[in-house]
Motif scaffolding. Structure first.
Motif, short mmCIF file in Angstrom:
data_model
loop_
_atom_site.label_atom_id
_atom_site.label_comp_id
_atom_site.label_asym_id
_atom_site.label_seq_id
_atom_site.Cartn_x
_atom_site.Cartn_y
_atom_site.Cartn_z
N PHE A 29 11.77 0.49 7.63
CA PHE A 29 10.97 -0.55 6.96
C PHE A 29 9.53 -0.55 7.50
O PHE A 29 8.55 -0.51 6.74
CB PHE A 29 11.67 -1.91 7.19
N ILE A 33 5.80 0.09 5.73
CA ILE A 33 4.67 -0.87 5.72
C ILE A 33 3.40 -0.15 6.20
O ILE A 33 2.33 -0.28 5.64
CB ILE A 33 4.95 -2.07 6.65
N GLN A 166 13.17 -6.18 14.64
CA GLN A 166 11.72 -6.36 14.52
C GLN A 166 10.97 -5.41 15.46
O GLN A 166 9.91 -4.90 15.12
CB GLN A 166 11.35 -7.82 14.81
N VAL A 169 10.67 -2.37 13.71
CA VAL A 169 9.70 -2.50 12.60
C VAL A 169 8.30 -2.23 13.16
O VAL A 169 7.53 -1.44 12.61
CB VAL A 169 9.75 -3.92 11.97
N THR A 170 8.00 -2.87 14.30
CA THR A 170 6.65 -2.72 14.86
C THR A 170 6.40 -1.29 15.31
O THR A 170 5.31 -0.74 15.14
CB THR A 170 6.40 -3.70 16.03
N ILE A 173 5.62 0.76 12.22
CA ILE A 173 4.26 0.56 11.72
C ILE A 173 3.28 1.39 12.56
O ILE A 173 2.41 2.09 12.05
CB ILE A 173 3.85 -0.93 11.78
N GLN A 285 6.14 -16.73 6.72
CA GLN A 285 5.83 -15.53 7.52
C GLN A 285 4.74 -14.71 6.83
O GLN A 285 3.81 -14.22 7.46
CB GLN A 285 7.10 -14.67 7.67
N GLN A 286 4.83 -14.59 5.51
CA GLN A 286 3.82 -13.81 4.81
C GLN A 286 2.50 -14.59 4.70
O GLN A 286 1.43 -14.00 4.72
CB GLN A 286 4.33 -13.38 3.43
N ASN A 291 0.10 -9.49 6.99
CA ASN A 291 -0.04 -8.20 6.33
C ASN A 291 -1.46 -7.94 5.84
O ASN A 291 -1.83 -6.79 5.62
CB ASN A 291 1.00 -8.02 5.23
N MET A 294 -2.37 -6.29 8.89
CA MET A 294 -1.68 -4.99 9.04
C MET A 294 -2.22 -3.96 8.05
O MET A 294 -2.48 -2.84 8.40
CB MET A 294 -0.17 -5.15 8.80
N ASN A 322 1.17 -5.44 18.92
CA ASN A 322 2.32 -5.85 18.10
C ASN A 322 3.64 -5.44 18.76
O ASN A 322 4.55 -6.26 18.92
CB ASN A 322 2.17 -5.20 16.71
N PHE A 389 1.97 -13.78 16.49
CA PHE A 389 2.88 -13.50 15.37
C PHE A 389 4.06 -12.68 15.87
O PHE A 389 5.22 -12.92 15.52
CB PHE A 389 2.14 -12.73 14.26
N GLY A 394 7.22 -13.12 13.27
CA GLY A 394 7.70 -11.79 12.91
C GLY A 394 9.21 -11.70 13.13
O GLY A 394 10.00 -11.62 12.18
N TRP A 398 13.43 -13.10 10.64
CA TRP A 398 14.67 -12.34 10.36
C TRP A 398 15.86 -12.91 11.12
O TRP A 398 16.97 -12.94 10.63
CB TRP A 398 14.47 -10.86 10.75
N ASN A 421 11.06 -12.30 1.27
CA ASN A 421 10.12 -11.54 2.08
C ASN A 421 9.47 -10.45 1.23
O ASN A 421 8.25 -10.28 1.23
CB ASN A 421 10.84 -10.92 3.28
N THR A 425 5.57 -10.28 0.36
CA THR A 425 4.81 -9.15 0.91
C THR A 425 4.04 -8.49 -0.22
O THR A 425 2.86 -8.17 -0.09
CB THR A 425 5.76 -8.10 1.55
C1 BGC Z 1 7.23 -8.70 8.51
C2 BGC Z 1 6.30 -7.70 7.93
C3 BGC Z 1 5.15 -7.43 8.90
C4 BGC Z 1 5.69 -7.04 10.26
C5 BGC Z 1 4.58 -6.90 11.26
C6 BGC Z 1 7.72 -8.21 9.84
O1 BGC Z 1 8.57 -9.15 10.39
O2 BGC Z 1 8.31 -8.95 7.63
O3 BGC Z 1 5.82 -8.14 6.68
O4 BGC Z 1 4.32 -6.41 8.43
O5 BGC Z 1 6.62 -8.00 10.71
O6 BGC Z 1 5.05 -6.51 12.50
#
Ligand code: BGC
Length: 488
Positions: A29, A33, A166, A169-170, A173, A285-286, A291, A294, A322, A389, A394, A398, A421, A425
């Protein structure tokens, strides 16, 4: 009962491997992003698929606040989130009927095929089709991985284990930004490498599905009591799991009394608070504006006078902050709890956004740049914003929806949170450039306004769920809460 559960687990190599493998769903994911914005800015990519867009871009008039904006390109980014939005509902059915592990496996397969198709795309149709498959992968992954982590986690570490999603996720990214930086110098097919690399985490996740177990709750829910019990022994690393086993069986029995995962159940008292909270946490969150930062950090940093390597620099700085700050959350979430982290972050994000807005409104004209000192202060403020965040909205966006639904609505209810979400987004991605052009630096005040609203929401409506077994939320949380208890 709670204490019995707390004492009865050891962190074994096997259970840690399960957490890590599953968390690769988050990496898929995050990678997406991070990758989309960069790829759709690459000239080779535009020339191949959107030649008209490329021509118009060459002649577009840009200034600090009005960047080139094209709905077709934005649709390329959003198509993934839109397909993920719908997919999460199918994923919720699959997670209930086939189990969490099989659903994660399905996610990884969609993602691999989507990545390969996008990387070899010869025309727009292949490209869009690849995006849609990617999106289905994200929908299935985001629906199931947080639930999986919550259900396999020992109660005293539930927050930390869930936040591995998460964390990945970071990391996704961050890696994507570095990959884009490298591939933007490879002509003419750098974008193919960027899109194709997405298959790597998906392959790891796919292999991982043969190592990880399904969750005891899902096994017992589907009638495999014995296997559920032996899995519990395996993931807890101790032989006496009787108390927890009995609680899960009781939870499954209770869920069987009602028609499982039906939409009607979501309107029953036990599911209304988690539904309202799960959906709103994702909207909020959004609306923190994360974002916008981001996706558009490179543009922002250039605007502030960073010239050479601005995009690399900005993604390295925001990326490291992040990822690093997510560890703070892993460490604190089961100690100080969810509410304190969210409220603290609202204050820090509010101050950061207001200060960024004030500096830009007073010192950045449409065509000029900031002086070095102010530019450095803005970078610092972006960091304090991303940091807060990362340890709050962030991960907790979830975590909280994954731990608050009763079993009979868990997968359907969570699907609402996931699809919200995805929807928001894509709304932020689609509208941000237009809003920036119209509102200019005042956009930071717009996000600040939302931060005040979400802070008040947390203060009044969000109870603390730290340390509460997921099957006792009704009695121990909702029925005790000054507002939600009125539903019962
Ligand atoms: C969010 C994403 C965001 C990311 C940033 C996630 O929890 O859902 O939209 O880009 O965190 O670290």
């Amino acid at each position: 009962m709670l204490n019995v559960r707390m004492n009865n687990s050891k962190i074994t190599v096997y259970v840690v491997s399960c957490w890590i493998f599953a968390a690769f769903g988050g990496l898929m994911f995050g990678y997406d992003i991070g990758i989309s914005g960069g790829v759709s800015a690459m000239d080779d990519f535009l020339i191949k698929f959107f030649p008209h867009v490329y021509q118009t871009k060459l002649h577009a008039k840009e200034n600090n606040y009005c960047k080139y904006d094209n709905w077709l390109l934005q649709l390329f980014t959003s198509s993934l989130y839109i397909s993920a939005l719908f997919a999460s509902f199918f994923a919720s059915k699959a997670a209930t009927k086939l189990g969490r592990r099989t659903t994660i496996l399905i996610a990884s397969i969609f993602f691999i095929v989507g990545a390969v198709l996008s990387a070899v795309a010869k025309n727009k149709l292949m490209l869009i089709f690849g995006r849609i498959l990617f999106g289905i992968g994200v929908g299935f992954g985001n629906e199931t991985v947080p639930l999986f982590l919550t259900e396999v986690a020992p109660i005293q570490h539930r927050g930390a284990v869930n936040i591995m999603f998460q964390l990945f996720v970071t990391i996704g990214i961050f890696i994507a930004n570095l990959v884009n930086y490298g591939t933007s110098m490879i002509h003419p097919y750098g974008w193919r490498i960027s899109l194709g690399f997405a298959a790597i985490p998906a392959v790891i996740l796919c292999i991982g599905c043969f190592v990880i177990t399904d969750t005891p709750t899902s096994l017992i829910e589907r009638g495999n009591e014995e296997q559920g019990k032996s899995t519990l022994v395996k993931i807890r690393g101790v032989s006496d799991v009787e108390a927890e086993y009995k609680e899960i069986v009781a939870e499954c029995e209770q869920a069987k009394q009602v028609k499982q995962q039906s939409l009607k159940n979501l309107l029953k008292p036990a599911s209304i608070p988690p539904l309202v909270i799960g959906v709103l946490l994702q909207v909020f969150q959004q609306f923190t504006g994360i974002n916008a930062i981001m996706f558009y950090a490179p543009v922002l940093f250039q605007t502030m006078g960073f010239k050479a390597n601005a995009s690399l620099l900005s993604s390295v700085i925001t990326g490291i902050v992040n990822v690093g700050s997510t560890f703070v959350s892993i460490y604190l979430v089961d100690k100080v709890g969810r509410r304190k982290l969210l409220l603290q972050a609202c204050c820090q994000m509010l101050i950061s956004q207001l200060a960024i807005g004030a500096i830009l409104v007073t010192s950045l004209s449409e065509t000029g740049t900031l002086n070095r000192t102010l530019a450095a202060i803005v970078v610092l403020l972006v960091c304090t914003y991303v940091m807060s965040f990362a340890w709050s909205w962030g991960p907790l966006g979830w975590l909280i929806p994954s731990e608050t639904f009763p079993l009979e609505t868990r997968t359907t209810g969570f699907a609402f949170a996931v699809s919200t979400n995805m929807l928001f987004t894509s709304i932020v991605a689609q509208l941000f450039l237009t809003m920036l052009c119209t509102m200019k630096a005042y956009i930071f005040f717009f996000f600040s306004g939302w931060i005040v609203v979400m802070g008040l929401f947390v203060y009044f409506f969000l109870p603390e769920t730290k340390g509460v077994p997921i099957d006792s939320m009704v009695e121990r949380v909702w029925m005790q809460h000054p507002i939600w208890k009125r539903l019962f």
